[in-house]
Design an enzyme around this catalytic site. Structure first.
Site, PDB file in Angstrom:
ATOM      1  CB  SER A  64      -5.776  -4.303 -10.008  1.00 24.91           C
ATOM      2  OG  SER A  64      -6.101  -2.942  -9.887  1.00 24.91           O
ATOM      3  CE  LYS A  78      -4.428   1.009   0.069  1.00 23.44           C
ATOM      4  NZ  LYS A  78      -5.538   0.239  -0.505  1.00 23.44           N
ATOM      5  CG  ASN A  90     -14.503   4.298  -8.149  1.00 23.15           C
ATOM      6  OD1 ASN A  90     -15.326   4.151  -9.054  1.00 23.15           O
ATOM      7  ND2 ASN A  90     -13.421   3.561  -8.065  1.00 23.15           N
TER       8      ASN A  90
HETATM    9  P1  NAD Z   1     -13.653   7.920  -3.111  1.00 21.73           P
HETATM   10  O1  NAD Z   1     -12.666   8.944  -2.740  1.00 21.73           O
HETATM   11  O2  NAD Z   1     -14.112   7.829  -4.530  1.00 21.73           O
HETATM   12  O3  NAD Z   1     -14.973   8.077  -2.217  1.00 21.73           O
HETATM   13  C1  NAD Z   1     -14.973   8.216  -0.838  1.00 21.73           C
HETATM   14  C2  NAD Z   1     -16.369   8.670  -0.448  1.00 21.73           C
HETATM   15  O4  NAD Z   1     -16.472   8.706   0.969  1.00 21.73           O
HETATM   16  C3  NAD Z   1     -16.720  10.075  -0.931  1.00 21.73           C
HETATM   17  O5  NAD Z   1     -18.075  10.110  -1.334  1.00 21.73           O
HETATM   18  C4  NAD Z   1     -16.528  10.939   0.319  1.00 21.73           C
HETATM   19  O6  NAD Z   1     -17.331  12.108   0.291  1.00 21.73           O
HETATM   20  C5  NAD Z   1     -17.021   9.959   1.365  1.00 21.73           C
HETATM   21  N1  NAD Z   1     -16.577  10.263   2.707  1.00 21.73           N
HETATM   22  C6  NAD Z   1     -15.368  10.725   3.128  1.00 21.73           C
HETATM   23  N2  NAD Z   1     -15.387  10.879   4.470  1.00 21.73           N
HETATM   24  C7  NAD Z   1     -16.626  10.502   4.878  1.00 21.73           C
HETATM   25  C8  NAD Z   1     -17.258  10.423   6.138  1.00 21.73           C
HETATM   26  N3  NAD Z   1     -16.625  10.774   7.247  1.00 21.73           N
HETATM   27  N4  NAD Z   1     -18.531   9.973   6.187  1.00 21.73           N
HETATM   28  C9  NAD Z   1     -19.177   9.606   5.055  1.00 21.73           C
HETATM   29  N5  NAD Z   1     -18.638   9.664   3.855  1.00 21.73           N
HETATM   30  C10 NAD Z   1     -17.377  10.100   3.765  1.00 21.73           C
HETATM   31  O7  NAD Z   1     -13.046   6.550  -2.589  1.00 21.73           O
HETATM   32  P2  NAD Z   1     -13.440   5.086  -3.043  1.00 21.73           P
HETATM   33  O8  NAD Z   1     -12.492   4.676  -4.086  1.00 21.73           O
HETATM   34  O9  NAD Z   1     -14.909   5.004  -3.293  1.00 21.73           O
HETATM   35  O10 NAD Z   1     -13.045   4.282  -1.709  1.00 21.73           O
HETATM   36  C11 NAD Z   1     -13.930   4.196  -0.595  1.00 21.73           C
HETATM   37  C12 NAD Z   1     -13.478   3.084   0.304  1.00 21.73           C
HETATM   38  O11 NAD Z   1     -13.445   1.875  -0.435  1.00 21.73           O
HETATM   39  C13 NAD Z   1     -12.073   3.239   0.900  1.00 21.73           C
HETATM   40  O12 NAD Z   1     -12.023   2.675   2.176  1.00 21.73           O
HETATM   41  C14 NAD Z   1     -11.213   2.438  -0.044  1.00 21.73           C
HETATM   42  O13 NAD Z   1     -10.010   1.983   0.582  1.00 21.73           O
HETATM   43  C15 NAD Z   1     -12.154   1.297  -0.344  1.00 21.73           C
HETATM   44  N6  NAD Z   1     -11.807   0.611  -1.580  1.00 21.73           N
HETATM   45  C16 NAD Z   1     -11.892   1.234  -2.775  1.00 21.73           C
HETATM   46  C17 NAD Z   1     -11.531   0.548  -3.922  1.00 21.73           C
HETATM   47  C18 NAD Z   1     -11.653   1.163  -5.299  1.00 21.73           C
HETATM   48  O14 NAD Z   1     -11.303   0.488  -6.286  1.00 21.73           O
HETATM   49  N7  NAD Z   1     -12.156   2.371  -5.441  1.00 21.73           N
HETATM   50  C19 NAD Z   1     -11.090  -0.785  -3.835  1.00 21.73           C
HETATM   51  C20 NAD Z   1     -11.034  -1.391  -2.591  1.00 21.73           C
HETATM   52  C21 NAD Z   1     -11.396  -0.670  -1.468  1.00 21.73           C
END
Ligand code: NAD
Length: 432
Positions: free
Chosen positions: A357, A104, A220
């Site tokens: 990925s 990471k 996302n």
């Molecule tokens: P992102 O940045 O696209 O979205 C994050 C979302 O969370 C946003 O809508 C933001 O406004 C919201 N947010 C932030 N703080 C918040 C809070 N305190 N309360 C409520 N909402 C809040 O990120 P993402 O890619 O969607 O990732 C979200 C989670 O999923 C993370 O934990 C990430 O590690 C995990 N994840 C993502 C992926 C991926 O491919 N995108 C893969 C595995 C895990």
């Protein structure tokens, strides 16, 4: 809650170790990250000043293959957080039987405060700092919170400049035109959707239209999952982002909400400032309220440590699916378990992203690119197979789903560690 996220994550491993025999060698190897780099990233700001940011890259374990894991840009990034995320990646890759270990990366920065040019300089600067630590056969980054395909494209480009060759397989989650995979953008949510569709009927939720779901985080992962669930007939009753949330017990019109958020985003900066709570017709709620709503399923899809000993007793959902990494801490998990609320763990639920990925890396290395149908079909096969395996293991051994997932991963990780020789092998040889 423990002060260290990594220590907290390790408690999950210790719990799983009570249910599986692995060699002392494997235990010893898993006791600390393999290697960590902390790098200084100087960035020339648009006003001519110089700012230095701190970046991290951690390779937790590479027994099963090169390490794999995203890069996070967030003001809260610390070494402890990056190490625990790398720890989870080790188990996630093993759960899905990907030929990878866990890694990471992250930069402590608020990307919303940077211009696009500053963001590009920061992304390239990060690669300058870690270039000798990553590589298609060593460690392969990808997007995570507040990083996206454009940032991955800049990073791959910078790596290629340093190496004086074109190496698309060094990073995944790239734009399609730079060697990205079809289906990568929706992969995390589609993977979570396949896990939910497989496990919900086993949990007794047989009718989508009667299954009320609340989703925290509309980025996302959360927003695409909300749409997929809506299109499959599930009742998504609440969604939220960092600014707040909306709730309608009759169900939300997810396509309209998603479009509104996207349209507004385009008018503003790379990062969305518009909140889902601006939509008037629905009841506004804050994030704490969303977590405690009376729903069937809660899907935390934002950040870690959202459900802790402070609010775990107030959770009314009948089951949780962790799309975020680490949204339920160890204390919160213990409380939910004592209350009989199953938690489908992050290392299974959100593994669709790293799985596609992996497909992207395979395509980059073979030079043969697949259709979106191909990608989604292979993703479905793996997610459904491993969700079924973990459910079966949990039922047979009467384990919580998280512990079952760790046991499942541990058996694969320890097998590859032991294949290199264990204490028993060497002691026996010395005795001969
Ligand atoms: P992102 O940045 O696209 O979205 C994050 C979302 O969370 C946003 O809508 C933001 O406004 C919201 N947010 C932030 N703080 C918040 C809070 N305190 N309360 C409520 N909402 C809040 O990120 P993402 O890619 O969607 O990732 C979200 C989670 O999923 C993370 O934990 C990430 O590690 C995990 N994840 C993502 C992926 C991926 O491919 N995108 C893969 C595995 C895990």
């Amino acid at each position: 809650m423990s002060n260290s996220l990594l220590e907290d994550a390790r408690k999950q491993l210790d719990k799983a170790l009570e249910h599986i025999e692995i060699s002392d060698d494997s235990r010893e190897r898993l006791s600390m990250p393999k290697s960590t780099i902390i790098t200084r990233i100087p960035v020339r700001m648009d006003d001519g000043t110089l700012k230095v940011f701190q970046g991290f890259r951690v390779r937790f374990d590479d027994s099963r293959g090169p390490t794999k894991g995203g890069i996070r840009f967030h003001p809260g990034v610390t070494l402890d957080e990056v190490q625990s995320l790398a720890f989870w990646m080790t188990f996630k890759c093993a759960v899905l039987d990907l030929p990878y270990g866990g890694g990471k990366g992250g930069v402590t920065v608020n990307p919303k405060e940077l211009s696009k040019l500053e963001l590009e300089r920061l992304s390239r600067g990060y690669i300058n700092g870690v270039a000798d630590f990553i590589g298609p056969d060593v460690d392969i980054p990808a997007p995570d919170v507040y990083t996206n395909s454009m940032i991955m494209g800049w990073m791959m480009d910078q790596y290629n400049i340093i190496r004086r060759s074109v190496q698309p397989a060094v990073i995944t989650g790239k734009p399609l035109s730079m060697g990205g995979s079809r289906g990568r953008e929706a992969a995390t949510s589609l993977g979570a959707f396949f896990v939910m569709r497989t496990l919900l009927p086993k949990m007794g939720f047989k009718k989508p239209e009667k299954t009320r779901i609340a989703i925290q985080g509309f980025g996302n992962a959360g927003s695409i999952l909300a749409l997929q669930l809506y299109e499959a007939g599930y009742k998504v009753v609440a969604v939220s982002d960092s600014k707040g949330g909306i709730y309608d017990p009759k169900g939300l019109d997810i396509p309209v909400i998603k479009k509104q958020k996207e349209d507004t985003q385009k008018l503003q900066t790379l990062y969305c400032d518009m909140s889902v709570c601006h939509i008037d017709e629905y009841q506004s709620i804050d994030n704490a309220q969303l977590l405690e709503l009376d729903v069937d399923i809660l899907v935390p899809s934002a950040l870690e440590n959202q459900i802790t000993e402070k609010n775990a007793y107030n959770i009314k959902a009948k089951a949780l699916f962790e799309v975020a990494n680490g949204p339920v801490d160890f204390a919160g998990d213990t409380i939910l378990e004592s209350r009989g609320i199953p938690v489908v763990p992050d290392i299974l639920t959100n593994a669709g992203g790293v799985t596609v990925s992996y497909f992207e890396w395979v395509q980059n290395r073979s030079g043969l690119y697949w259709t979106e149908e191909d990608v989604n079909e292979r993703l479905e096969q793996r997610m459904v197979r491993e969700a079924g395996n973990i459910w079966q293991l949990a039922s047979e051994k009467k384990l919580p789903l998280r512990t079952a997932a760790y046991v499942h991963a541990l058996s694969r990780i320890s097998e590859s560690m032991d294949a290199r020789g264990t204490k028993n092998y060497y002691q026996k040889r010395d005795a001969d």
